[in-house]
Design a protein around this motif. Structure first.
Motif, PDB file in Angstrom:
ATOM      1  N   THR A  69      25.638  38.354  11.259  1.00 53.49           N
ATOM      2  CA  THR A  69      26.935  37.823  10.840  1.00 53.49           C
ATOM      3  C   THR A  69      26.830  37.168   9.472  1.00 53.49           C
ATOM      4  N   LEU A 125      38.711  39.922  19.043  1.00 51.61           N
ATOM      5  CA  LEU A 125      37.335  39.754  19.491  1.00 51.61           C
ATOM      6  C   LEU A 125      37.099  38.293  19.822  1.00 51.61           C
ATOM      7  N   VAL A 184      34.271  35.579  19.837  1.00 54.13           N
ATOM      8  CA  VAL A 184      32.982  35.434  19.175  1.00 54.13           C
ATOM      9  C   VAL A 184      32.434  34.030  19.398  1.00 54.13           C
ATOM     10  N   ASP A 185      31.127  33.933  19.595  1.00 53.40           N
ATOM     11  CA  ASP A 185      30.439  32.648  19.758  1.00 53.40           C
ATOM     12  C   ASP A 185      29.169  32.673  18.915  1.00 53.40           C
ATOM     13  N   CYS A 186      29.104  31.764  17.950  1.00 52.14           N
ATOM     14  CA  CYS A 186      27.936  31.667  17.067  1.00 52.14           C
ATOM     15  C   CYS A 186      27.112  30.419  17.369  1.00 52.14           C
ATOM     16  N   SER A 240      33.267  29.218  21.322  1.00 48.35           N
ATOM     17  CA  SER A 240      33.842  30.540  21.068  1.00 48.35           C
ATOM     18  C   SER A 240      35.190  30.439  20.374  1.00 48.35           C
ATOM     19  N   LEU A 291      29.268  41.497  11.607  1.00 49.20           N
ATOM     20  CA  LEU A 291      30.494  40.713  11.534  1.00 49.20           C
ATOM     21  C   LEU A 291      30.534  40.015  10.183  1.00 49.20           C
ATOM     22  N   CYS A 350      25.634  35.991  16.053  1.00 49.36           N
ATOM     23  CA  CYS A 350      26.722  35.665  16.976  1.00 49.36           C
ATOM     24  C   CYS A 350      26.804  36.682  18.111  1.00 49.36           C
ATOM     25  N   ASN A 351      27.407  36.243  19.213  1.00 49.27           N
ATOM     26  CA  ASN A 351      27.721  37.130  20.331  1.00 49.27           C
ATOM     27  C   ASN A 351      29.205  37.487  20.265  1.00 49.27           C
ATOM     28  N   VAL A 352      29.535  38.718  20.612  1.00 43.35           N
ATOM     29  CA  VAL A 352      30.914  39.179  20.454  1.00 43.35           C
ATOM     30  C   VAL A 352      31.301  40.101  21.601  1.00 43.35           C
TER      31      VAL A 352
END
Length: 309
Positions: free
Chosen positions: A118, A164, A166-168, A172, A186, A207-209
């Motif tokens: 990201t 989306l 997203v959590d970085c 979230s 991202l 990040c998770n998405v």
């Protein structure tokens, strides 16, 4: 007797060479991950849509029931999505190097994609998705890339305008796909980056998405739009898309059984035939096979694009 033996030997030789030839041809398919060039999967068709070759695998991955696919140049580029149990060994080699075949080895699109590269996108712009000016429920934009860690969420036109989650690592946030970031992951616009990274200086993070089942606009239900800036009164050219679909991806659009095609990296389908009057119905097909019909006269003619920063 001699002639009979000679004929028998010839037949056995021909059968053996045919078998070896088929084996060699089978081995000649050179796989790159889950896809290869100059190959085909016969029968077991699920559905077909017009697409670019590089998008076919992703569309199969996001379509319920699609296990493998073939892409050809038919009709400007057609993704033939197929169903049923399959392996790479079932692929048939062809002499056409423009053909692509592949198997669906991707994770389902509704699963979390972890540790996605990201970056920060420092711009104020309309974005390649060309989303119409409107009252949006989600206002934090992202330019979506196509690196491997995104898996089934690699950018393709159908993802434009979708949400989306997203959590970085700092909580979230729902963000909206407004642009492409081909070759990257991202690419968060400034406002999005600050919220997701807790005001971290520009740089790189992970990040998770996942795809969210949420509408992008303040209103409920799908709505048809003309591509902002495209002709709206040309009876021989229509460029339209269905937005605000609550996480359902539109994979096909037809008028009078003729399919529209994407022109560029946006969610709109272009129709080049006619005359097409406003009383015609557009049938949009979702990835699960369900459809949504709209009269052309009901498509919104917003000529301005939304700006994002």
């Amino acid at each position: 007797m001699h002639e009979s033996c000679t004929m028998m030997i010839f037949v056995l030789y021909a059968v053996l060479m045919s078998s070896l030839s088929g084996h060699v041809m089978k081995r000649s398919i050179e796989w790159t991950g889950n896809w290869a060039l100059a190959c085909d999967f016969h029968e077991n068709n699920l559905m077909n849509i017009q697409s670019r070759g590089e998008d076919c695998g992703g569309r199969c991955a996001s379509t319920s029931g699609c296990t493998h696919f073939t892409w050809t140049t038919h009709n400007g580029g057609t993704c033939w999505m197929k169903q049923g149990a399959v392996s790479k060994e079932n692929a048939v080699p062809t002499d056409d190097r423009s053909m692509v075949c592949g198997v669906n080895e991707k994770e389902p699109i509704n699963e979390v994609m972890n540790d996605v590269h990201t970056t920060r996108h420092g711009a104020t712009e309309y974005g390649a998705c060309a989303l119409p000016a409107s009252d949006y429920a989600v206002t934090n934009p992202v330019a979506l890339g196509n690196i491997e860690s995104l898996k089934a969420l690699k950018f393709r036109p159908e993802l434009c305008g979708h949400i989306l989650n997203v959590d970085c690592g700092h909580g979230s946030l729902d963000i909206i796909v407004t642009n492409s970031n081909l070759g990257g992951g991202l690419d968060l616009y400034g406002s999005t980056w600050d919220k997701l990274t807790n005001n971290k200086p520009p740089g790189i993070t992970s990040c998770n998405v996942k795809l969210a089942d949420r509408n992008a606009f303040q209103f409920d239900g799908p709505r048809c739009y003309y591509n902002p800036g495209s002709p709206i009164d040309n009876a021989y050219y229509k460029n339209i898309g269905l937005l605000n679909t609550n996480g359902r991806l539109v994979v096909k659009a037809t008028i009078d059984n003729q399919s529209g095609v994407h022109q560029g990296t946006n969610p709109y389908y272009a129709f080049n035939f006619g005359p097409i009057d406003d009383n015609k119905q557009v049938i949009f097909t979702f990835e699960d096979g369900n459809t949504h019909s709209v009269f052309l006269r009901d498509c919104q003619k917003q000529q301005n694009q939304q700006r994002w920063s």
